[in-house]
Design a protein around this motif. Sequence first.
Motif, PDB file in Angstrom:
ATOM      1  N   THR A  43      -6.977   6.511  -3.274  1.00  0.00           N
ATOM      2  CA  THR A  43      -6.594   7.793  -2.669  1.00  0.00           C
ATOM      3  C   THR A  43      -6.180   8.588  -3.904  1.00  0.00           C
ATOM      4  OG1 THR A  43      -5.871   6.732  -0.654  1.00  0.00           O
ATOM      5  CG2 THR A  43      -4.722   8.846  -1.124  1.00  0.00           C
ATOM      6  N   TYR A  49      -9.689   9.877   1.098  1.00  0.00           N
ATOM      7  CA  TYR A  49      -8.637  10.598   1.862  1.00  0.00           C
ATOM      8  C   TYR A  49      -7.786   9.701   2.833  1.00  0.00           C
ATOM      9  CZ  TYR A  49      -6.467  14.531   3.858  1.00  0.00           C
ATOM     10  OH  TYR A  49      -5.496  15.351   4.390  1.00  0.00           O
ATOM     11  N   ARG A  50      -6.501   9.774   2.627  1.00  0.00           N
ATOM     12  CA  ARG A  50      -5.614   9.041   3.458  1.00  0.00           C
ATOM     13  C   ARG A  50      -5.291  10.183   4.713  1.00  0.00           C
ATOM     14  NH1 ARG A  50      -0.233   9.769   4.221  1.00  0.00           N
ATOM     15  NH2 ARG A  50       0.935   7.976   5.024  1.00  0.00           N
ATOM     16  N   TYR A  56      -8.052   5.847   6.595  1.00  0.00           N
ATOM     17  CA  TYR A  56      -8.451   6.535   5.494  1.00  0.00           C
ATOM     18  C   TYR A  56     -10.086   6.793   5.828  1.00  0.00           C
ATOM     19  CZ  TYR A  56      -4.769   4.176   3.025  1.00  0.00           C
ATOM     20  OH  TYR A  56      -3.528   3.759   2.595  1.00  0.00           O
TER      21      TYR A  56
END
Length: 204
Positions: A43, A49-50, A56
């Motif tokens: 990340t 992407y969190r 994710y």
Amino acid sequence: MNSLSDKIINRMEEMPKGTIYANNDFYDLGNSDAIRQSLSRLTNENKIYRLIDGYYTIPYYIEIIHEYSYPSNDELAKKIADKYAWNIAPYEDTALNRIGISTQVPVAYEYISDGPYREYEYMDKTIKFKHTANRNISPYSQQVSLIIQSIKAIGKDNITDKHIQIIKHYKDEYVYDDLLKETKSLPVWVYNIIKIICEETMNE
């Protein structure tokens, strides 16, 4: 030999962009602490992407508008439910939006669930899970549950012919089981509305 981070990113890249992953999707690759650290590292490196804590994705980039597309609230809700093996169904305004009766975006995305009460903040919206008895959800498919919850959200004395037609269109498009047989145990007023919807189909 590939590092744990390499194994995680390789697995995510094998699936379509926008697929949601939870920490436990990688438990076969290493221990939970190492997986959590690797996901945090990926990340920070902007490789993934969190969405919220523990979930994710690799977002899909839309060339024509030069923006990333992220999973919807509904997709995230389903992934959370999948992780914990909860049965869920859209509730009230969320159900009405999903079935097409309301075009207004819900303030909060609400679901009934046989899991505990939970709330998550995502994309400036709240995802809420409201506990209900398992018997209110598990006997029904997602499509049938959506019809039931939409009828309940409208209310016994508020349903109109327009509502009937919208629900009927959804049923004809997505429900292949015997709806009347499946819903006999529902409250009488809900069953009677479903019976009207099914009769509309048979009379065509």
